[in-house]
Design a protein around this motif. Sequence first.
Motif, PDB file in Angstrom:
ATOM      1  N   GLY A  18      40.928  24.380  52.342  1.00 13.61           N
ATOM      2  CA  GLY A  18      40.574  24.030  50.977  1.00 13.61           C
ATOM      3  C   GLY A  18      41.094  25.022  49.953  1.00 13.61           C
ATOM      4  O   GLY A  18      41.027  24.799  48.756  1.00 13.61           O
ATOM      5  N   ASP A  19      41.630  26.128  50.443  1.00 10.89           N
ATOM      6  CA  ASP A  19      42.087  27.222  49.575  1.00 10.89           C
ATOM      7  C   ASP A  19      43.279  26.793  48.702  1.00 10.89           C
ATOM      8  O   ASP A  19      44.059  25.925  49.083  1.00 10.89           O
ATOM      9  N   VAL A  20      43.429  27.470  47.559  1.00 13.46           N
ATOM     10  CA  VAL A  20      44.528  27.171  46.639  1.00 13.46           C
ATOM     11  C   VAL A  20      45.858  27.644  47.229  1.00 13.46           C
ATOM     12  O   VAL A  20      45.947  28.753  47.753  1.00 13.46           O
ATOM     13  N   HIS A  75      46.740  28.799  31.742  1.00 17.05           N
ATOM     14  CA  HIS A  75      45.393  28.314  31.450  1.00 17.05           C
ATOM     15  C   HIS A  75      44.353  29.068  32.265  1.00 17.05           C
ATOM     16  O   HIS A  75      44.614  29.454  33.403  1.00 17.05           O
ATOM     17  N   PHE A  76      43.160  29.236  31.679  1.00 20.90           N
ATOM     18  CA  PHE A  76      42.126  30.005  32.388  1.00 20.90           C
ATOM     19  C   PHE A  76      41.708  29.360  33.698  1.00 20.90           C
ATOM     20  O   PHE A  76      41.328  30.036  34.648  1.00 20.90           O
ATOM     21  N   ARG A  77      41.805  28.035  33.780  1.00 18.99           N
ATOM     22  CA  ARG A  77      41.446  27.369  35.032  1.00 18.99           C
ATOM     23  C   ARG A  77      42.333  27.870  36.178  1.00 18.99           C
ATOM     24  O   ARG A  77      41.863  28.136  37.288  1.00 18.99           O
ATOM     25  N   PHE A  80      41.305  31.272  37.297  1.00 13.31           N
ATOM     26  CA  PHE A  80      40.181  31.250  38.246  1.00 13.31           C
ATOM     27  C   PHE A  80      40.648  30.788  39.622  1.00 13.31           C
ATOM     28  O   PHE A  80      40.204  31.300  40.638  1.00 13.31           O
ATOM     29  N   ARG A  81      41.530  29.787  39.642  1.00 10.09           N
ATOM     30  CA  ARG A  81      41.988  29.269  40.935  1.00 10.09           C
ATOM     31  C   ARG A  81      42.687  30.342  41.750  1.00 10.09           C
ATOM     32  O   ARG A  81      42.603  30.365  42.972  1.00 10.09           O
ATOM     33  N   GLY A  84      39.207  33.255  42.353  1.00  9.22           N
ATOM     34  CA  GLY A  84      37.948  32.962  43.038  1.00  9.22           C
ATOM     35  C   GLY A  84      36.837  32.914  42.003  1.00  9.22           C
ATOM     36  O   GLY A  84      37.077  33.128  40.817  1.00  9.22           O
ATOM     37  N   PRO A  85      35.601  32.611  42.418  1.00 11.55           N
ATOM     38  CA  PRO A  85      34.498  32.466  41.473  1.00 11.55           C
ATOM     39  C   PRO A  85      34.119  33.806  40.829  1.00 11.55           C
ATOM     40  O   PRO A  85      34.413  34.859  41.389  1.00 11.55           O
ATOM     41  N   SER A  86      33.457  33.748  39.666  1.00 10.11           N
ATOM     42  CA  SER A  86      33.103  35.005  39.003  1.00 10.11           C
ATOM     43  C   SER A  86      31.737  35.529  39.418  1.00 10.11           C
ATOM     44  O   SER A  86      31.395  36.669  39.130  1.00 10.11           O
ATOM     45  N   ASN A  87      30.932  34.716  40.116  1.00 14.02           N
ATOM     46  CA  ASN A  87      29.595  35.209  40.472  1.00 14.02           C
ATOM     47  C   ASN A  87      29.542  35.972  41.795  1.00 14.02           C
ATOM     48  O   ASN A  87      28.619  36.744  42.020  1.00 14.02           O
ATOM     49  N   TYR A  88      30.515  35.742  42.676  1.00 15.00           N
ATOM     50  CA  TYR A  88      30.569  36.509  43.926  1.00 15.00           C
ATOM     51  C   TYR A  88      32.010  36.920  44.196  1.00 15.00           C
ATOM     52  O   TYR A  88      32.932  36.251  43.753  1.00 15.00           O
ATOM     53  N   HIS A  90      34.139  36.309  46.344  1.00 16.77           N
ATOM     54  CA  HIS A  90      34.558  35.373  47.388  1.00 16.77           C
ATOM     55  C   HIS A  90      35.895  34.762  47.000  1.00 16.77           C
ATOM     56  O   HIS A  90      36.346  34.913  45.873  1.00 16.77           O
ATOM     57  N   GLY A  91      36.474  34.024  47.952  1.00 18.27           N
ATOM     58  CA  GLY A  91      37.734  33.355  47.656  1.00 18.27           C
ATOM     59  C   GLY A  91      38.891  34.339  47.725  1.00 18.27           C
ATOM     60  O   GLY A  91      38.815  35.356  48.416  1.00 18.27           O
TER      61      GLY A  91
END
Lengths: 96, 555
Positions: A18-20, A75-77, A80-81, A84-88, A90-91
């Motif tokens: 599922g990874d980018v 783009h900021f999206r 993030f891709r 990884g997420p900003s809360n942990y 991870h990724g």
Amino acid sequence: MARAFVPKVVTANDLLEGDVIYLTADNQWSRHLHEAYIVTDTDQADQRLADSQGHANAVGIYLADVTLTGPEPVHFREDFRRRGPSNYHHGKQAAS
Amino acid sequence: MYSYSDFDAAFVTERNRQFRAQVERRIAGHLTEDEFKPLRLMNGLYLQLHAYMLRVAVPYGTMSGPQMHQLATIADTWDKGYGHFTTRQNIQFNWPRLRDVPDMLDALADVQMHAIQTSGNTIRNVTADHFAGAAQDELADPRPVAELLRQWSTDHPEFQFLPRKFKIAVTGSPNDRAVTRAHDIGLRMIERDGAIGFEVIVGGGMGRTPMIGKVLRDFLPQEDLLPYTEAVVSVWNLLGRRDNKYKSRIKITVHEHGIDAIRDMVEDRFTLLRSQFTGVDATHLARISKDFAAPAFVTQDTAPFDLAYQRDPVFRSWVDTNTSSHRAPGYAIAQISLKAHGQTPGDATSDQMRAMADLAERFGHNELRVSHEQNIVLPHVHKSNLPTVFAILQQHGLATANIGLVSDIIACPGMDYCALATARSIPIAQEIATRFDELGNEHDIGDLKIKISGCINACGHHHVGHIGILGLDRAGTETYQITLGGDHTETAALGVRTGPGFSAEDIVPAVERVIDTYLAIRTAPDETFLHCYNRVGMVPFKAALYTTSEHADAA
Ligand code: HEM
Ligand code: SF4
């Protein structure tokens, strides 16, 4: 006058993880944006997008705007891709 | 609690076997993504921004200790050691690998859980009041009916390819904790001439065209529930627009045809269907109801509770904020906040899940609930056990006393996870909670619901937040729009937009200005934010938001 073409990379998600992922110059998929091949005109973009459709391990293939140097996401999206997420932690950010 | 029949168990096992084979065919390249996607969605598997996501149903939010234990095991074995509880009383795992999902589904089936119809154009997980069976204000437990609806809707052959998703919520209390007016069908249990029935509300919803549901039937006898619900869904199944997914939900169908025309069509169809339901549903409901018999409540001295309540101000604050009246004497409903300041709303680590499961098993008659507000509920705790429960919660970072306060924020996953997002929502929630924790005034502010969505789909219920926040992409920058005055209860209302949005840096100070304004103009400390807003309207809040120096500069 036609608008200047914004450079792009071909990107998708990996079927199993599922990874980018990003399409490289030699038509492989890389987990890293800096290894992506940068397309610089519309014909090339269409061509590489069409070629990549047959790749069984890539899901949801599309073109994402980037800068020529780096490349860096426009783009900021996409930022993030590739991180990884900003809360942990991870990724991708955890792997690098 | 409901326990799977042989039929249920065989059905889930067979479905898991089919999905395992589908995953294998996909990996082997025999199924294209276009072919596979509807199959995985029917089984709750999404592909998000960074990874797959598995959405597991917690039917009507009810779980046992062993089920919660199993969720913890799944989080540790196949995910990253945590799970995300959602507004639809589901749990989402954010990092599964495709190959592992069939094993995860088997592990769920071992404890009578599944992910069927948590996605796709089907009837979704039926949600219910998270205080069901415990609330003091309750007419009757809504869960037997929710379970009946779940069985009826699961794999219902007529309703596997609906125009769009379909969501049903049920409450047995006059105080609506299930947001029934924002569902495709909302069922509110009422009593008439000594008989239980339902007020049937239809066509509520959020998303880009939010609507408050309208009353379709003011009293539906309980025995007519299934044929009537089937009539509603089947009328919509034919009328609902498949040409435009933004117009496909039943709220638009009701809006376009008018509630009276829909009512007539439903009644016609109902007349036909009613004779085909031969009463097996009533017999079956009676059988299901037995599974939801109240636990064997005990009588015990509440002295340990009274003493701790008097002596320990921290415990007292938690009790005052996080517990509610129970219908059994000596008991309380305890809410476990998954909103520790600065944490991700709705997330629990596997250790926390195990701690909550143990508490349910030891002190909670083996029951847990997921609330649509993304917290966990121990519905039946004898007060004498509350001091111990609280002490254990403290050890696991689960004792935050903030239920219903500023920091008890609903937030959707937003652009940290969701592929549809236009902005992030989690960091905004984290920052607001952290800010008000610093200010130390959230107990003074009192009852306040902040709800945040990362795009117009409104999964974070922002339309019905007292303060709603919607994250948008404005010219390549995350921008946050504020709405005020939304209400998710029996007096449901949609929030009104304040004006232009705010940047990620400015949104927290903006929320603070709104709340400062309220504190300055409320008539008394017990006038809630919502009451105050309804009394004075938008004007003072707008002034506070848009006439500060920074905005004057920008203008
Ligand atoms: C993979 C992530 C998700 C996707 C792709 C997704 C997709 C959507 C879409 C497209 C809508 C709008 C439906 C419409 O207006 O017709 C919606 C609504 C909604 N979703 Fe989600 N969602 C996701 C995650 C969540 C989560 C995590 C929750 C619970 C916290 C949730 C709860 C809801 C609710 C309550 C609504 C509004 C009610 C309604 O009108 O259906 N969703 N979602
Ligand atoms: S509101 Fe938008 S961003 Fe948030 S979960 Fe729903 S679809 Fe994703």
